[in-house]
Design a protein around this motif. Structure first.
Motif, PDB file in Angstrom:
ATOM      1  N   ALA A  20     -11.161  -4.120  -5.691  1.00  0.00           N
ATOM      2  CA  ALA A  20     -10.876  -2.595  -5.677  1.00  0.00           C
ATOM      3  C   ALA A  20     -11.817  -1.945  -6.540  1.00  0.00           C
ATOM      4  O   ALA A  20     -12.258  -0.791  -5.908  1.00  0.00           O
ATOM      5  N   ILE A  21     -12.684  -2.472  -7.795  1.00  0.00           N
ATOM      6  CA  ILE A  21     -13.317  -1.858  -8.278  1.00  0.00           C
ATOM      7  C   ILE A  21     -14.937  -1.938  -7.392  1.00  0.00           C
ATOM      8  O   ILE A  21     -15.521  -0.929  -7.647  1.00  0.00           O
ATOM      9  N   LEU A  22     -14.957  -2.883  -6.888  1.00  0.00           N
ATOM     10  CA  LEU A  22     -16.258  -2.981  -6.237  1.00  0.00           C
ATOM     11  C   LEU A  22     -16.316  -1.801  -5.128  1.00  0.00           C
ATOM     12  O   LEU A  22     -17.483  -1.446  -4.850  1.00  0.00           O
ATOM     13  N   ASN A  47      -4.498  -5.952   2.595  1.00  0.00           N
ATOM     14  CA  ASN A  47      -5.228  -4.950   2.860  1.00  0.00           C
ATOM     15  C   ASN A  47      -5.958  -4.230   1.504  1.00  0.00           C
ATOM     16  O   ASN A  47      -4.923  -4.054   0.457  1.00  0.00           O
ATOM     17  N   PHE A  48      -7.028  -3.747   1.648  1.00  0.00           N
ATOM     18  CA  PHE A  48      -7.495  -3.012   0.460  1.00  0.00           C
ATOM     19  C   PHE A  48      -7.847  -1.539   0.942  1.00  0.00           C
ATOM     20  O   PHE A  48      -8.443  -1.394   2.213  1.00  0.00           O
ATOM     21  N   ASP A  49      -7.003  -0.502   0.317  1.00  0.00           N
ATOM     22  CA  ASP A  49      -7.173   0.864   0.766  1.00  0.00           C
ATOM     23  C   ASP A  49      -8.359   1.483   0.090  1.00  0.00           C
ATOM     24  O   ASP A  49      -8.333   1.746  -1.078  1.00  0.00           O
ATOM     25  N   LEU A  50      -9.578   1.630   0.719  1.00  0.00           N
ATOM     26  CA  LEU A  50     -10.722   2.114   0.160  1.00  0.00           C
ATOM     27  C   LEU A  50     -10.648   3.859  -0.015  1.00  0.00           C
ATOM     28  O   LEU A  50     -11.672   4.238  -0.633  1.00  0.00           O
ATOM     29  N   ASP A  51      -9.643   4.267   0.414  1.00  0.00           N
ATOM     30  CA  ASP A  51      -9.568   5.715   0.204  1.00  0.00           C
ATOM     31  C   ASP A  51      -8.057   6.278  -0.198  1.00  0.00           C
ATOM     32  O   ASP A  51      -7.364   6.656   0.696  1.00  0.00           O
ATOM     33  N   ARG A 228      -1.040   2.968  -3.207  1.00  0.00           N
ATOM     34  CA  ARG A 228      -1.569   1.691  -3.829  1.00  0.00           C
ATOM     35  C   ARG A 228      -3.044   1.614  -3.434  1.00  0.00           C
ATOM     36  O   ARG A 228      -3.515   2.265  -2.591  1.00  0.00           O
ATOM     37  N   LEU A 229      -3.694   0.805  -4.137  1.00  0.00           N
ATOM     38  CA  LEU A 229      -5.199   0.442  -4.052  1.00  0.00           C
ATOM     39  C   LEU A 229      -5.155  -0.696  -2.948  1.00  0.00           C
ATOM     40  O   LEU A 229      -6.156  -0.878  -2.008  1.00  0.00           O
ATOM     41  N   ALA A 230      -4.325  -1.727  -3.013  1.00  0.00           N
ATOM     42  CA  ALA A 230      -4.392  -2.887  -2.194  1.00  0.00           C
ATOM     43  C   ALA A 230      -2.930  -3.382  -2.098  1.00  0.00           C
ATOM     44  O   ALA A 230      -2.076  -3.185  -2.772  1.00  0.00           O
TER      45      ALA A 230
END
Length: 549
Positions: A20-22, A47-51, A228-230
């Protein structure tokens, strides 16, 4: 399942927080649209939510500001450097990725990935895994993937392109291993096999059902935070059935998998708050398939564990559970057939089982704590558990000590020492080993049995309860409990700052300077971590929180 969940949460926290930080702050996009491209036989979906939502963005930005190299204007340069380091050797850099990267990145693992368990015929085959990357520019995404094929890693493979359902699918085999990619429906698909990429293309075109049509998936999502972020989803039903079938095919019994067949799905969601990072999870199950002891254990209502009041304020951490009696009984039932008559007799002699055993007098709450006694560099520790009979608990502890000493030459029960403190009788016996002497001690007070690493530790435990100066009053503990709930069925807490300080103090002086320069700036913001578990009729909720200040 608590142990499995704890391991999963620990590993997942490290991986997901890093990811998430990257990716944060240099991407743009929207909500998760990739689940609709995952086939309905997906066993694991990440899943990574980038937005993420505005609230999540603000929370993450505030957290990153507390770490060197990630605060203010240096953040972009640091993240780009990390991305370039990660991509080194591929022939790509952040400029090849940023212009087209969309709002989500997902990992899909099909259930057939677990069918090779116990089978030698398919053990060498690549498991069906794919990475889906949302893109806002299909042309640039295609160009980046094609650039990879001519880079240091990709050039070791032989590449060919075929068409499937009107989509160009490029496959590479050889020194670089098997890799398949395609760009379709605003998504770059990178897979380990041609079959998994074809399945995803079929799903995206509506030719087969997708993950959102699976009830286990939708149930898990309903128990997780929407912001959430991921997130991670595991179809436990598919996994257990696949593994069980593979084990059966090998001629091995898989009766030990039977309790797991009650579980349908598991999910985790990474959430940022103003005070840290939370990982909220759920384990969903069919209660009718559980054993009676498991159902009894899960029917225990969440509450504040009484063991917390006995943990000293300055403790490094604790682990507390409810339903100790049901847990122990379940373990004995599970392994009872494997226990020899001698083991069963030993348990009765120790006073654990039998008509007068302590098992009959457990009230449920119990806890283990690790402490920092004043003036001592070696950590101390203790175990406390509630009982409905002080006399039964005292008899059990006395028998346990006597039996252990009689079977070992390192201690002598005749050297038993006693002292009275706060109305409780503390017993202790010295144990010598390799020139070191320790004094395990025990006492019973107000319906609680106490076992400590020393008389001083038992006194500290009694002090915590008598004075109210327990860990429940520690600032970091109260902040963590606010996030994960102090009313629970299981709880873990660690004072990261105190543990790190103890580790630093144990280092040679010449190494402390290196620690202060290279480790402390990145570790110091993490003050404490806690995890709680709450039972419900059809699922277990797990909350993990890392306090960042």
């Amino acid at each position: 399942m608590r142990l499995l969940a704890g391991i999963a949460l620990g590993l997942l926290t490290a991986a997901v927080v890093t990811g998430a930080i990257l990716v944060f702050r240099f991407v743009h996009g929207g909500a998760d649209t990739l689940a609709a491209m995952a086939p309905n036989d997906t066993a694991v979906y990440v899943n990574f939510d980038l937005d993420p939502s505005a609230g999540q963005k603000l929370a993450v930005a505030g957290l990153l500001d507390r770490f060197p190299g990630l605060n203010g204007p240096s953040r972009e340069a640091t993240i780009n450097h990390w991305v370039d380091t990660t991509l080194s050797g591929s022939g790509l850099n952040h400029d090849d990725i940023r212009p087209w990267l969309g709002s989500n990145v997902s990992v899909v693992v099909l259930d057939s990935a677990f069918s090779s368990t116990g089978s030698t015929s398919t053990a060498s085959a690549s498991p069906p895994i794919a990475v889906l990357i949302a893109t806002n520019d299909e042309g640039k995404a295609q160009a980046a993937l094609e650039k990879y094929t001519t880079g240091p890693a990709g050039s070791r493979s032989t590449w060919s392109t075929a068409t499937f359902d009107g989509v160009a699918v490029t496959s590479g085999t050889g020194g670089g291993g098997k890799l398949v990619f395609a760009v379709t429906d605003h998504t770059a698909v990178v897979g380990s096999t041609t079959a998994v990429v074809d399945d995803i293309i079929d799903t995206s075109q509506g030719k087969r059902a997708n993950l959102t049509s699976v009830s286990a998936y939708t149930t898990v999502q309903s128990h997780l935070p929407s912001e959430r972020l991921a997130s991670v989803y595991v179809n436990l039903g598919l996994v257990v059935n696949r593994v069980g079938s593979a084990i059966s095919a090998s001629g091995t019994s898989h009766a030990e998998l039977s309790p797991l067949r009650a579980y349908t799905g598991m999910g985790l969601a990474l959430v940022a708050t103003a005070h840290g990072i939370a990982l909220d999870g759920t384990e969903d199950f069919d209660a009718s398939k559980l054993t009676s002891d498991m159902r009894t254990l899960l029917n225990i209502s969440p509450h504040v564990n009484g063991a917390v009041a006995y943990v000293p304020r300055n403790a490094y951490g604790l682990f507390a559970v409810t339903g100790l009696q049901q847990t122990l009984r379940g373990m004995l039932d599970a392994f009872g057939s494997a226990l020899s008559p001698n083991v069963d007799a030993t348990l009765r002699r120790l006073g654990l089982t039998g008509s007068g055993g302590i098992m009959q007098h457990l009230r449920g709450d119990a806890g283990v704590e690790v402490d920092a006694l004043p003036g001592q560099r070696t950590p101390a520790g203790g175990l406390v558990f509630s009982t409905d009979s002080n006399s039964a608990a005292q008899s059990f502890l006395d028998k346990l000590a006597s039996s252990l000493c009689s079977s070992s030459s390192s201690c002598d029960a005749s050297h038993l020492a006693t002292q009275t403190y706060r109305g409780a009788s503390i017993s202790s016996v010295p144990i010598s080993s390799s020139g070191t002497v320790v004094e395990p001690s025990w006492a019973v007070s107000s319906g609680w049995a106490i076992i400590g690493s020393s008389p001083a530790e038992v006194r500290a435990i009694l002090d915590a309860r008598a004075t109210g100066a327990s860990i429940g009053t520690a600032p970091s503990y109260t902040k963590v409990v606010t996030e994960v709930s102090g009313s629970n069925n299981a709880f873990f807490y660690m004072d990261v700052h105190a543990v790190a300080g103890a580790v630093r103090g144990a280092l040679p002086q010449q190494d402390q300077a290196a620690y202060d320069t290279s480790v402390a700036p990145y570790l110091n913001p993490f003050r404490a971590v806690g995890m709680s578990e709450q039972n419900a009729s059809d699922h277990i909720t797990i909350s993990l929180f890392a306090l960042v200040q």
